[in-house]
Design an enzyme around this catalytic site. Structure first.
Site, PDB file in Angstrom:
ATOM      1  N   ILE A 528       0.822  -1.114   0.216  1.00  0.00           N
ATOM      2  CA  ILE A 528       0.044   0.088  -0.042  1.00  0.00           C
ATOM      3  C   ILE A 528       0.847   1.395  -0.113  1.00  0.00           C
ATOM      4  O   ILE A 528       0.476   2.306   0.018  1.00  0.00           O
ATOM      5  CB  ILE A 528      -0.969   0.102   1.262  1.00  0.00           C
ATOM      6  CG1 ILE A 528      -0.302  -0.178   2.442  1.00  0.00           C
ATOM      7  CG2 ILE A 528      -2.048  -0.804   1.033  1.00  0.00           C
ATOM      8  CD1 ILE A 528      -0.957  -0.165   3.620  1.00  0.00           C
ATOM      9  N   GLY A 529       2.073   1.075  -0.194  1.00  0.00           N
ATOM     10  CA  GLY A 529       3.079   2.214  -0.008  1.00  0.00           C
ATOM     11  C   GLY A 529       4.479   1.805  -0.027  1.00  0.00           C
ATOM     12  O   GLY A 529       4.873   0.704   0.339  1.00  0.00           O
ATOM     13  N   GLY A 531       8.198   3.081   1.258  1.00  0.00           N
ATOM     14  CA  GLY A 531       8.451   3.987   2.360  1.00  0.00           C
ATOM     15  C   GLY A 531       9.984   4.079   2.216  1.00  0.00           C
ATOM     16  O   GLY A 531      10.694   3.196   1.293  1.00  0.00           O
ATOM     17  N   LYS A 535       8.924  -1.306   1.937  1.00  0.00           N
ATOM     18  CA  LYS A 535       7.539  -1.293   1.476  1.00  0.00           C
ATOM     19  C   LYS A 535       6.464  -1.475   2.648  1.00  0.00           C
ATOM     20  O   LYS A 535       7.031  -2.053   3.697  1.00  0.00           O
ATOM     21  CB  LYS A 535       7.287  -2.313   0.496  1.00  0.00           C
ATOM     22  CG  LYS A 535       7.937  -2.207  -0.781  1.00  0.00           C
ATOM     23  CD  LYS A 535       7.619  -3.373  -1.785  1.00  0.00           C
ATOM     24  CE  LYS A 535       8.372  -2.872  -3.074  1.00  0.00           C
ATOM     25  NZ  LYS A 535       8.425  -4.126  -3.863  1.00  0.00           N
ATOM     26  N   ASP A 648       6.642  18.300  11.338  1.00  0.00           N
ATOM     27  CA  ASP A 648       6.209  17.944   9.988  1.00  0.00           C
ATOM     28  C   ASP A 648       4.597  17.733   9.819  1.00  0.00           C
ATOM     29  O   ASP A 648       4.066  16.959   9.322  1.00  0.00           O
ATOM     30  CB  ASP A 648       6.952  16.879   9.575  1.00  0.00           C
ATOM     31  CG  ASP A 648       7.144  16.715   8.245  1.00  0.00           C
ATOM     32  OD1 ASP A 648       6.668  17.834   7.324  1.00  0.00           O
ATOM     33  OD2 ASP A 648       7.173  15.942   7.583  1.00  0.00           O
TER      34      ASP A 648
HETATM   35  C1  LIG Z   1       2.090   1.658  -5.183  1.00  0.00           C
HETATM   36  O1  LIG Z   1       3.143   1.371  -6.337  1.00  0.00           O
HETATM   37  C2  LIG Z   1       3.093   0.175  -6.570  1.00  0.00           C
HETATM   38  C3  LIG Z   1       4.596   0.038  -7.243  1.00  0.00           C
HETATM   39  O2  LIG Z   1       5.198   1.057  -7.659  1.00  0.00           O
HETATM   40  C4  LIG Z   1       1.961  -0.252  -7.275  1.00  0.00           C
HETATM   41  O3  LIG Z   1       1.869  -1.762  -7.578  1.00  0.00           O
HETATM   42  C5  LIG Z   1       0.618   0.095  -6.363  1.00  0.00           C
HETATM   43  O4  LIG Z   1      -0.374  -0.129  -7.090  1.00  0.00           O
HETATM   44  C6  LIG Z   1       0.749   1.558  -5.748  1.00  0.00           C
HETATM   45  N1  LIG Z   1      -0.402   1.465  -4.943  1.00  0.00           N
HETATM   46  C7  LIG Z   1      -1.118   2.739  -4.774  1.00  0.00           C
HETATM   47  C8  LIG Z   1      -2.212   2.858  -3.555  1.00  0.00           C
HETATM   48  O5  LIG Z   1      -1.024   3.534  -5.549  1.00  0.00           O
END
Ligand SMILES: *[C@@H]1O[C@H](CO)[C@@H](O)[C@H](O)[C@H]1NC(C)=O
Ligand SMILES: *[C@@H]1O[C@H](CO)[C@@H](O)[C@H](O)[C@H]1NC(C)=O
Ligand SMILES: *[C@@H]1O[C@H](CO)[C@@H](O)[C@H](O)[C@H]1NC(C)=O
Ligand SMILES: *[C@@H]1O[C@H](CO)[C@@H](O)[C@H](O)[C@H]1NC(C)=O
Ligand SMILES: *[C@@H]1O[C@H](CO)[C@@H](O)[C@H](O)[C@H]1NC(C)=O
Ligand SMILES: *[C@@H]1O[C@H](CO)[C@@H](O)[C@H](O)[C@H]1NC(C)=O
Ligand SMILES: *[C@@H]1O[C@H](CO)[C@@H](O)[C@H](O)[C@H]1NC(C)=O
Ligand SMILES: *[C@@H]1O[C@H](CO)[C@@H](O)[C@H](O)[C@H]1NC(C)=O
Ligand SMILES: *[C@@H]1O[C@H](CO)[C@@H](O)[C@H](O)[C@H]1NC(C)=O
Ligand SMILES: *[C@@H]1O[C@H](CO)[C@@H](O)[C@H](O)[C@H]1NC(C)=O
Ligand SMILES: *[C@@H]1O[C@H](CO)[C@@H](O)[C@H](O)[C@H]1NC(C)=O
Length: 868
Positions: A528-529, A531, A535, A648
């Site tokens: 989901i992200g 970092g 990840k 921040d």
């Molecule tokens: C975040 O990035 C990954 C790979 O770069 C991608 O597969 C994924 O769909 C993205 N997630 C969102 C929530 O945009």
């Protein structure tokens, strides 16, 4: 009379130059390159003169910067530039046997439609290479700064003229050179004695004929000192905390008001009073002090000689052999038996010592370490060490240039996104975003960027659950790592803090197997992200509890420290409106942190996508989210006995759970932060572009009111549904803070609020809200409301929205204490008590720098509620 005579002599010597260059008699030149005939004054009131008189040959034009970055401390000299399209030389009159400061100021912006990313050039001063293949935009980008100041000290050049030559690179098509400001100041001799050569007993080195580049200049244990506050040499001194290494960072001390700094025969220009009147020492626990080194780490260019100057002044002890310590530079003994009183004879008398060391090329990690440790051999009365200031200079006789730093992939990606976005949006390609963000007031620590580049990738804010909106900027230049190395008490690599947290049941341990199960073996579909650590995965534990799992990149060494910091910080601070840590996993070199899952992501993604408002949140919901976040911040500021400044605050750090309850995230990182090896970018400014407190910029003094300022921007973001910064708009609209205030003051706020809200906000509620947000954005921290007042006002605004008929307003702001999950901080109080005994007439040190294992890491950045 005398003056006339010397002026006369001067005229005779320099007639040829004076004919086209009206030098002032004090021979200090402050040139605003490209300024008009009358020059101009900077924000410190210093007069900058035009540069054209000194220019000879080459093609150059003058230009104004296309965009004024809000982090520029002063319009002059940065907003105007001279741009060179071919080799050009300035000729400055100098005295042949004197040392000179040369300061170069660069602000990479679009000049005359020239993109700063095409600018590569070299700068030489009478043949001495100062810069080579230099890209100010790459350097700024890597450092996350808007502008750069470089300082050189040129050894006597045996010439009446200084040729300062700018040459665009011939290796890049269309390369050009530019410069915004030049200072040339004759300087007194700073090298009164020959420095000793570290690693070679009793050998000294003759540095008189070497040119210097200032790499770092720190007021240890003290605050930023601006050029006008310097003792006559217009130097800038930065705070040392970003360079501290390890969990134990000692304590800071300040001379009592009645202590006079007595320079005796030492010239006052060596360093100003403020440097000597503050210091950092180890603490007063002998056993603790014997177990660690008070350590600073600096990123430098390899294969170079460095002069490290240490400034000392003891204003507390007054006898010989009370404090005796050893100094190590790059793990070599530079000084045994340092005894400040032994050197100076009495208290309040400053002194300094110089050490030269050669830093070899060591495969990427090129660091200069400085460490202090008590010297038991001397049998001193107290096992402690003290330092007041540090300067680090690179030395060379012919070439001071170094490579451009390498911006991280993530920064480049972000930039590209930002640019394509702008292009698409407005079809205008001119505006260039510096790094998408800017740090501002820069150190000399240009090479620090190298480390940023190396480590940057590993760093991203916790809880940033989306790919595009998270706070990845390496602006947290602090360094309070929680490594076990120096304290020696932790068994696990996760550190004693983690052990403690677990022992106290504040935090749960997960096995790797559990982590794999939760994330379907870290399946990409669960990401989901991304970092800085690695990840962030969505996961399910305990048959149904949703969590967010941050997995460290297995190659990341630094991850250890960051993880420790976060565990310690997060496990101690619990509040309904702070994102909470459930536990962690450490196994087979894998490390994971497990958080509550925030189903609704960031606040920002519910306000706008790109620059477009989205209609998902009602006014009431927005108010509730703001109130929740304000409660979280209020807790940080006051709930934990010590003020914790978030630093921040922004809409991507406010996360929303499945019920849209707001939770502040990221506070762990911004406090005890990424360690030394990475973050020490900008020594002063920490935070995010667009949200930064202007007073913090000006005075470098951080208070909780800086958070209030940032929160004011958040409030306007909630009202207007636009980014804090939108560089694609017209100049006056770029910054939301400025634009909102302008409209508010003109009574036209309605024009800029989110169209989805039009007609749906009770006018009184709107007024209350806008007045509050406006107050948050006051120039001066003192004029801004406290988080508690803010909370009260927001609740009032909510009340007005819900009960528009003026039904009685219930004063709801009395904080419901049971909302806090109190954490036992008594351990920390004990520490504070220890330090009270050592505090040198200044209260504010107490809580700022605890120095033993557990509490140290957690509270190292926590400042006393009274602020500094
Ligand atoms: C975040 O990035 C990954 C790979 O770069 C991608 O597969 C994924 O769909 C993205 N997630 C969102 C929530 O945009
Ligand atoms: C400076 O440049 C001029 C030519 O432009 C040259 O004659 C002179 O020797 C140079 N001076 C030094 C000290 O390099
Ligand atoms: C000066 O710089 C050159 C080129 O970088 C380097 O080869 C030389 O070793 C340096 N000299 C000293 C004394 O550091
Ligand atoms: C100094 O020692 C530390 C560990 O104590 C090590 O990480 C570092 O690489 C050493 N530095 C140098 C220059 O040898
Ligand atoms: C302090 O630093 C020196 C030099 O790097 C090292 O030899 C010593 O072991 C260190 N001491 C501690 C307690 O870390
Ligand atoms: C100049 O710097 C850029 C960016 O750091 C680098 O890619 C390039 O290779 C350098 N060129 C030369 C000739 O050193
Ligand atoms: C912007 O740049 C793109 C490619 O870089 C170009 O195709 C486009 O014409 C440019 N637009 C303007 C308005 O200059
Ligand atoms: C509500 O409470 C706050 C703080 O407790 C106080 O400052 C404020 O004056 C009160 N307002 C009213 C209307 O009672
Ligand atoms: C405080 O909050 C708790 C739980 O959120 C609630 O049960 C309690 O009634 C509240 N007390 C007051 C005085 O509002
Ligand atoms: C806090 O800790 C101290 C000592 O560690 C203990 O005596 C005290 O009872 C604790 N207080 C609470 C509320 O747990
Ligand atoms: C502080 O000093 C006082 C008297 O000098 C002593 O009684 C007390 O134990 C000390 N406190 C600590 C925590 O060391």
């Amino acid at each position: 009379m005398r003056m006339q005579k010397s002026l006369c002599l001067f005229l005779i010597m320099y007639i040829p130059i004076l004919l086209n260059a009206q030098t002032k008699k004090d021979e200090s030149l402050l040139l605003g390159c490209g300024l008009g005939d009358n020059g101009g004054k900077d924000s410190d009131g210093r007069q900058w003169n035009p540069d054209n008189k000194y220019l000879s040959g080459g093609n150059s034009i003058t230009s104004k910067a296309s965009f004024q970055d809000p982090s520029l401390l002063s319009e002059i000299p940065y907003m105007s530039a001279r741009v060179f399209t071919s080799e050009s030389t300035y000729k400055f009159p100098i005295l042949p046997n004197k040392r000179y400061w040369l300061r170069l100021h660069f602000y990479p912006s679009v000049y005359n439609n020239l993109n700063p990313s095409d600018s590569y050039f070299s700068v030489t001063a009478n043949g001495v290479a100062l810069l080579n293949n230099f890209s100010s935009s790459i350097t700024c980008q890597a450092l996350s700064q808007a502008y750069l100041d470089r300082e050189y000290s040129l050894a006597p050049l045996n010439s009446n003229v200084l040729n300062l030559t700018f040459k665009p690179s011939d290796k890049h098509n269309g390369a050009f050179a530019f410069i915004n400001g030049i200072q040339l100041i004759q300087m007194p001799d700073l090298l009164l004695d020959s420095p000793s050569l570290v690693g070679y007993d009793d050998q000294t080195m003759d540095a008189k004929n070497l040119h210097f580049q200032t790499m770092f200049r720190l007021n240890v244990g003290g605050q930023f000192i601006s050029p006008v506050q310097d003792s006559g040499l217009s130097r800038t001194w930065y705070d040392d905390t970003p360079y501290l290494y390890g969990a134990s960072t000692g304590i800071t001390n300040q001379a009592a008001k009645d202590v006079k700094i007595d320079y005796q025969t030492m010239p006052q220009y060596i360093a100003p009073h403020d440097v000597y009147s503050t210091s950092r020492s180890m603490g007063n626990n002998k056993d603790v002090n014997m177990g660690y080194n008070l350590t600073w780490m600096f990123q430098v260019d390899p294969n170079s000689m460095y002069l490290t100057r240490l400034h000392f002044c003891d204003y507390f002890y007054s006898k010989v052999n009370e404090i005796v310590f050893n100094v190590f530079v790059n793990n070599q003994t530079a000084q045994t038996g340092a005894d400040v009183i032994g050197w100076t004879g009495s208290k309040g008398v400053p002194t300094y010592k110089d050490y030269v060391i050669y830093v070899q090329d060591q495969a990427g990690d090129d660091q200069l370490w400085l460490a202090l440790h008590p010297s038991p051999d001397s049998k001193p009365e107290y096992y402690d060490a003290i330092l007041n200031g540090v300067e680090i200079f690179k030395l060379n006789d012919t070439d001071l240039s170094g490579p451009n730093p390498q911006p991280s992939d993530m920064m480049i990606e972000h930039d590209n996104q930002e640019k394509t976005f702008q292009n698409k949006k407005n079809g205008h390609n001119k505006s260039f975003v510096i790094g998408g963000a800017a740090g501002g007031a820069a150190g000399f620590a240009i090479v620090a960027a190298i480390c940023v580049a190396v480590h940057h990738r590993k760093k991203r804010a916790p809880g940033s659950y989306t790919n595009t909106t998270s706070s990845w900027l390496p602006l947290y230049g602090n360094s309070h790592t929680t490594g076990t190395k120096s304290t020696g008490s932790g068994k696990s690599t996760m550190g004693s803090g983690a052990n403690l947290a677990m022992a106290q049941g504040l935090c749960r341990y997960f096995s790797l197997q559990e982590m794999k199960q939760a994330t379907k073996n870290f399946d990409e579909s669960n990401v989901i992200g991304v970092g800085g650590f690695g990840k962030v995965y969505k996961g399910v534990i305990d048959n149904g509890v949703k969590v967010a799992i941050k997995r460290s990149n297995p190659q990341s060494e630094q991850g250890v420290n960051e993880f420790q910091t976060e565990i310690e910080m997060l496990s101690k601070l619990r509040h309904k409106h702070l994102v909470s840590l459930i536990g962690f996993c450490e196994e087979d070199e894998e490390m994971c942190l497990v958080y509550d899952y925030m189903a609704h992501g960031t606040m920002r993604e519910h306000l706008y996508k790109g620059n477009k408002p989205i209609d998902t949140l009602s006014w009431k919901q927005r108010l509730e989210i703001c109130i929740g976040a304000a409660r979280g911040l209020h807790y940080l500021h006051t709930g934990a006995k010590y003020t914790i400044i978030h630093r921040d605050v922004k809409t991507t750090n406010i996360l929303l759970d499945e019920n849209f309850v707001a939770k502040v995230s990221d506070f762990g990182l911004s406090k005890t932060g990424p360690n030394m090896n990475q973050g020490h970018v900008s020594t002063v400014v920490k935070g995010s572009f667009g949200y930064l407190d202007p007073e913090y910029f000006r005075r470098q003094q951080l208070t909780e009111k800086s958070d209030v300022y940032s929160f004011g921007v958040v409030l306007f973001e909630a009202l207007c549904s636009r980014p804090a910064l939108n560089p694609s708009l017209q100049k006056e609209q770029v910054s939301l803070a400025d634009w909102a205030l302008l409209n508010k003051r003109k009574g036209k706020l309605e024009d800029i609020i989110d169209p989805n809200l039009k007609g749906k906000i009770n006018p009184e509620s709107l007024n209350k809200f806008a007045d509050t947000a406006e107050k948050c954005l006051s120039d001066h921290g003192l004029d801004r409301p406290s988080m508690n007042d803010l909370l009260w006002n927001l609740e009032f605004a909510l009340n007005l929205q819900e009960n528009p008929d003026g039904s009685t307003h219930k004063n709801t702001s009395h904080l419901n204490e049971s909302e806090f999950e109190e954490v036992n901080l008594s351990h920390n109080n004990e520490m504070a008590a220890h330090y009270k005994n050592l505090s040198l007439g200044s209260e504010h040190d107490l809580s700022h720098h605890d120095s033993t294992e557990n509490s140290a890491a957690i509270f190292s950045q926590i400042v006393n509620p009274k602020g500094r």
